[in-house]
Write a protein that holds these residues in place. Structure first.
Motif, PDB file in Angstrom:
ATOM      1  N   GLN A  19       0.840  -1.198   0.000  1.00  0.00           N
ATOM      2  CA  GLN A  19       0.000   0.000   0.000  1.00  0.00           C
ATOM      3  C   GLN A  19       0.873   1.246   0.000  1.00  0.00           C
ATOM      4  OE1 GLN A  19      -2.315  -1.590   3.524  1.00  0.00           O
ATOM      5  NE2 GLN A  19      -3.885  -0.403   2.514  1.00  0.00           N
ATOM      6  N   ILE A  20       1.961   1.186   0.773  1.00  0.00           N
ATOM      7  CA  ILE A  20       2.855   2.339   0.857  1.00  0.00           C
ATOM      8  C   ILE A  20       3.560   2.561  -0.477  1.00  0.00           C
ATOM      9  CG2 ILE A  20       4.902   3.269   2.021  1.00  0.00           C
ATOM     10  CD1 ILE A  20       2.512   3.182   3.842  1.00  0.00           C
ATOM     11  N   ARG A  21       3.995   1.451  -1.108  1.00  0.00           N
ATOM     12  CA  ARG A  21       4.700   1.582  -2.393  1.00  0.00           C
ATOM     13  C   ARG A  21       3.789   2.203  -3.442  1.00  0.00           C
ATOM     14  NH1 ARG A  21       7.917  -3.624  -2.045  1.00  0.00           N
ATOM     15  NH2 ARG A  21       9.666  -2.933  -0.777  1.00  0.00           N
ATOM     16  N   ARG A  22       2.537   1.714  -3.468  1.00  0.00           N
ATOM     17  CA  ARG A  22       1.585   2.241  -4.438  1.00  0.00           C
ATOM     18  C   ARG A  22       1.402   3.738  -4.195  1.00  0.00           C
ATOM     19  NH1 ARG A  22      -3.508  -1.101  -3.730  1.00  0.00           N
ATOM     20  NH2 ARG A  22      -1.983  -2.722  -3.338  1.00  0.00           N
ATOM     21  N   LEU A  23       1.287   4.074  -2.922  1.00  0.00           N
ATOM     22  CA  LEU A  23       1.095   5.469  -2.546  1.00  0.00           C
ATOM     23  C   LEU A  23       2.267   6.317  -3.029  1.00  0.00           C
ATOM     24  CD1 LEU A  23      -0.192   7.700  -0.750  1.00  0.00           C
ATOM     25  CD2 LEU A  23       1.321   6.917   1.046  1.00  0.00           C
ATOM     26  N   GLN A  24       3.487   5.787  -2.858  1.00  0.00           N
ATOM     27  CA  GLN A  24       4.662   6.568  -3.230  1.00  0.00           C
ATOM     28  C   GLN A  24       4.640   6.913  -4.705  1.00  0.00           C
ATOM     29  OE1 GLN A  24       7.548   3.939  -1.561  1.00  0.00           O
ATOM     30  NE2 GLN A  24       7.994   5.363   0.106  1.00  0.00           N
ATOM     31  N   TYR A  25       4.161   5.965  -5.519  1.00  0.00           N
ATOM     32  CA  TYR A  25       4.097   6.266  -6.932  1.00  0.00           C
ATOM     33  C   TYR A  25       3.063   7.357  -7.203  1.00  0.00           C
ATOM     34  CZ  TYR A  25       3.789   6.010 -11.905  1.00  0.00           C
ATOM     35  OH  TYR A  25       3.805   6.359 -13.226  1.00  0.00           O
ATOM     36  N   ASP A  26       1.889   7.222  -6.573  1.00  0.00           N
ATOM     37  CA  ASP A  26       0.833   8.215  -6.780  1.00  0.00           C
ATOM     38  C   ASP A  26       1.297   9.602  -6.346  1.00  0.00           C
ATOM     39  OD1 ASP A  26      -0.816   6.309  -7.733  1.00  0.00           O
ATOM     40  OD2 ASP A  26      -1.939   6.016  -5.880  1.00  0.00           O
ATOM     41  N   LEU A  27       2.051   9.647  -5.244  1.00  0.00           N
ATOM     42  CA  LEU A  27       2.481  10.945  -4.729  1.00  0.00           C
ATOM     43  C   LEU A  27       3.495  11.614  -5.644  1.00  0.00           C
ATOM     44  CD1 LEU A  27       2.842  10.388  -0.885  1.00  0.00           C
ATOM     45  CD2 LEU A  27       0.939  11.343  -2.148  1.00  0.00           C
ATOM     46  N   ALA A  28       4.218  10.802  -6.416  1.00  0.00           N
ATOM     47  CA  ALA A  28       5.235  11.377  -7.295  1.00  0.00           C
ATOM     48  C   ALA A  28       4.607  12.172  -8.435  1.00  0.00           C
ATOM     49  CB  ALA A  28       6.121  10.278  -7.848  1.00  0.00           C
ATOM     50  N   LEU A  29       3.337  11.893  -8.725  1.00  0.00           N
ATOM     51  CA  LEU A  29       2.677  12.631  -9.801  1.00  0.00           C
ATOM     52  C   LEU A  29       2.178  13.961  -9.266  1.00  0.00           C
ATOM     53  CD1 LEU A  29       0.584   9.728 -11.312  1.00  0.00           C
ATOM     54  CD2 LEU A  29       2.657  10.709 -12.246  1.00  0.00           C
ATOM     55  N   SER A  30       2.149  14.957 -10.133  1.00  0.00           N
ATOM     56  CA  SER A  30       1.676  16.263  -9.694  1.00  0.00           C
ATOM     57  C   SER A  30       0.169  16.188  -9.431  1.00  0.00           C
ATOM     58  CB  SER A  30       1.999  17.282 -10.770  1.00  0.00           C
ATOM     59  OG  SER A  30       1.645  16.772 -12.028  1.00  0.00           O
ATOM     60  N   PRO A  31      -0.357  17.109  -8.595  1.00  0.00           N
ATOM     61  CA  PRO A  31      -1.781  17.041  -8.270  1.00  0.00           C
ATOM     62  C   PRO A  31      -2.645  17.138  -9.506  1.00  0.00           C
ATOM     63  CG  PRO A  31      -0.749  18.951  -7.230  1.00  0.00           C
ATOM     64  CD  PRO A  31       0.323  18.195  -7.915  1.00  0.00           C
TER      65      PRO A  31
END
Lengths: 376, 328
Positions: free
Chosen positions: B88-100
């Motif tokens: 879940q954390i890894r998936r989140l890290q990828y999502d966070l790398a994208l701009s809003p």
């Protein structure tokens, strides 16, 4: 909303936006396609918050409106309809889309269009135009080298660098690096560099298949989004935040051996070696034996402890010192696949330095592969 | 307007940091269950992306989407099953790398972080230390001491406390008219706003509690043999923990009544029964009973055999004749 359009167009439009539909998401509305009227056309939109695609198709609009319906369901249904006129009407009270084609009728339950995330058209900041064939070739040459592992998000993207020299795309996954440059007809107003997810570029390549007019690329002022404008299709991609590694520093500047070899022959030899290399961490050994015009040789071999070994010899022009170097066969195949020239040039320094691959006479493209350690 | 009940100091602090544009990149909101941690986090998320004048305005599209849970830039991550996992954390890290996507900031609320596996917590460290520019991370946990010190030191901590009963009462009065129910729910909530609001919407919650309390009164009437029978029956109860919590609260009230502190009573609707128990048992007995209930609650978390533990507990309770009709 009340519109009519042709099944053929609708089906094509759905196929285009379908790839941007989210498969894993916490927002249910993202697995839907947004249908909305836009003047005298029907606009289909889908987004997974990383990539968003808008596609316009010709339609007869009787009443304006918008709704979202499940993508899979709509695609399956429309594809099985007969090739004739499709009439769609939204029943606002129940958010149900009534769809009629000939003697077929269906009602699809949707979600209010208000809930669909906006696919914003960015404020104009930097705009360039690029030939679709060139763009497709560049994407083919670069995007495959981006990392598929999401643990380093920056490497899953492709660096797009707009400067006076033109557009440079670069991608790396830590073991290989692809850099491709093309000139632009108009130089961008100011140098810009952004990281675009490789997935977005691959989608762009797919949907630009039939495109003949130049593709317009825009980068929005907040540098939040990259925007690609095609005929009747828009693709918007979020950008990856972060700093791309300084790849120019790791590009080898000197070499001891330069080999020029037929791309097809080498690809064939590597494919053959890969059969054995599969069991041995994909290690393929490449030996360059110097000699002038076609009197040099390249020996490609692979050994599997369990299954045996194979050796192929091909003619090559080798200048410089003899060398033996090992590469990952997978990476060699990937790289040779996108070399669309008859010959490829390989520059190497020693067994522990990266090899540089360039198409001979095929534009400004460099692919660099890290060697593998050969167990003695 | 922040729609938060209580926690005024935390709201003030967040509001000030918003006004002065001095945001921390990561916040850790701690406090007991149902106290409004995630709610506060979401209000803050709405404020961060709000387009209105007085943030969060609750009228603009971003605010509405945040509250409905459909804002593309606001993510709430909860433990998958019992634990929060590294994937879940890894998936989140990828999502966070994208701009809003459409807002100004990507906000990620990770709730119940105490349930993260050590690997997941460690995986988050790098992101927590240096998140991408647009990201605000908000962790919630029941207690900072349950987290890795490396996590805690990377966040600004907002330790929420129980909300005073008068504030809960005031909030409840806006929602329900019956004064008796307002007072009962507020007293039972014990500072947990979330529980109080849930109790209004789900009357079953209160009914369940009454059932639980009735079970206790029955046990007290019986001798040893019947108590052991009842332990066997109740061991298969679907919510043994909830039952024990009710009982613990009842014993607390008995002790309070024995010391003439009627105004602190939580189970106001059971006043008569509790008073009966209070007069016919000694303070020592009541305190032993409270203690044994508490011990069992602890043991239950350590996978004790529920039936045996219930037997031991029932035997330590005093025998009291309470005027309840036996309906077993």
């Amino acid at each position: 909303m009340k519109i009519s359009c042709l099944q053929e167009n609708l089906s094509k439009g759905i196929a285009i936006v379908n790839r941007a539909v989210a498969t894993r998401s916490t927002l249910p509305v993202l697995s839907n396609i947004l249908l909305s009227t836009d003047e005298s056309r029907l606009k289909l939109s889908a987004t997974n918050l990383e990539i968003g695609i808008n596609c316009w198709i010709g339609a007869k609009v009787e009443q304006e409106g918008a709704t979202t319906v499940p993508a899979r369901l709509l695609a399956d249904l429309v594809n099985s309809l007969p090739a004739e006129r499709v009439d769609m009407e939204l029943i606002t009270r129940t958010q149900t889309l009534n769809l009629k084609a000939g003697r077929f009728e269906a009602n699809i339950k949707g979600i209010d269009a208000q809930e669909f995330p906006l696919i914003l058209v960015p404020e104009e900041d930097m705009r360039v135009q690029i030939d679709p064939d060139v763009l497709r070739q560049m994407i083919d040459r670069v995007a495959f080298a981006a990392a598929s592992d999401e643990s380093r998000p920056v490497l899953t993207g492709v660096l797009a660098d707009f400067s006076d020299d033109g557009l440079t795309l670069a991608a790396a996954d830590g073991y290989r690096l692809s850099v491709c440059t093309t000139e632009l007809e108009q130089a961008p107003e100011q140098p810009t560099s952004v990281i675009i997810p490789a997935r977005a570029l691959q989608e762009l390549r797919r949907i630009s298949g039939e495109q003949e007019e130049p593709v317009e690329m825009l980068v929005s002022s907040g540098r939040n989004q990259a925007y690609f404008h095609l005929k009747d299709i828009d693709l918007v991609s979020q950008l990856v935040e972060g700093t791309f590694p300084a790849y120019r520093q790791i590009m080898p500047t000197t070499f001891n051996t330069e080999t020029i070899v037929s791309t097809a022959d080498l690809l064939k030899a590597v494919r053959m070696a890969f059969i054995f290399a599969r069991d041995a961490s994909n290690i393929v050994r490449v030996q360059m034996v110097p000699g002038g015009e076609n009197s040099g040789r390249m020996i490609i071999s692979a050994t599997s402890a369990e299954h045996g070994d194979n050796v192929s010899e091909i003619d090559a022009t080798v200048e410089g010192k003899p060398i033996e170097i090992a590469f990952n066969a997978r990476y060699l195949i990937d790289a040779l696949d996108v070399m669309d020239t008859a010959q490829v040039s390989i520059q190497t320094r020693d067994a522990s330095s990266p090899g540089t691959f360039k198409p001979v006479g095929g534009g400004d493209f460099v692919h660099i592969i890290m060697p593998m350690h050969i167990p003695r | 307007m922040w729609q938060v009940i209580g926690h005024t100091w935390a709201v003030d602090l967040l509001q000030r940091s918003l006004a002065s544009q001095r945001l921390a990149h990561a916040y850790l909101i701690t406090g007991p269950d149902h106290i409004g941690k995630t709610h506060l986090a979401l209000e803050f998320a709405a404020a961060l992306n709000c387009n209105g004048e007085e943030v969060p305005c609750h009228h603009c599209t971003p605010c509405r989407k945040t509250v409905q849970g459909t804002h593309p830039d606001v993510q709430v991550i909860e433990p998958e099953g019992a634990r929060l996992k590294i994937d879940q954390i890894r998936r989140l890290q990828y999502d966070l790398a994208l701009s809003p996507h459409e807002g100004r900031r990507r906000v990620c609320v990770i709730s119940q972080f105490e349930r993260a596996t050590t690997e997941a917590a460690n995986a988050l460290l790098k992101t927590l230390e240096e998140p991408p520019r647009h990201v605000v991370l908000i962790l919630t946990a029941s207690d900072a001491s349950l987290l890795l010190p490396t996590i805690v030191s990377r966040c600004q901590i907002l330790p929420l406390r129980s909300v005073p009963t008068p504030i809960i009462e005031a909030a409840l009065r806006e929602r329900i008219a019956e004064e008796a129910r307002v007072q009962l729910i507020a007293a039972l909530a014990g500072g947990r706003v979330g529980w109080a609001l849930q109790a209004i919407q789900e009357p079953a919650l209160l009914e369940q509690r009454q059932d639980n309390a009735r079970q206790m009164l029955q046990v007290l009437c019986h001798g040893r043999a019947r108590r052991i029978q009842q332990a066997e029956m109740l061991a298969t109860h679907e919510d043994v923990q909830g039952m024990l919590q009710t009982w613990q609260l009842c014993w607390r009230d008995v002790i309070l009544l024995q010391h003439h502190c009627e105004e602190l009573l939580a189970n106001t609707d059971l006043y008569e029964e509790l008073a009966q128990i209070a007069t016919s048992s000694s303070p020592e007995q009541a305190s032993t009973a409270w203690q044994s209930t508490r011990t069992m609650l602890d043991q239950l978390e350590k996978n004790v055999n529920a039936r045996l533990a219930l037997e031991v507990m029932f035997l330590s309770w005093p025998r009291v004749e309470v005027g309840v009709t036996d309906s077993v």
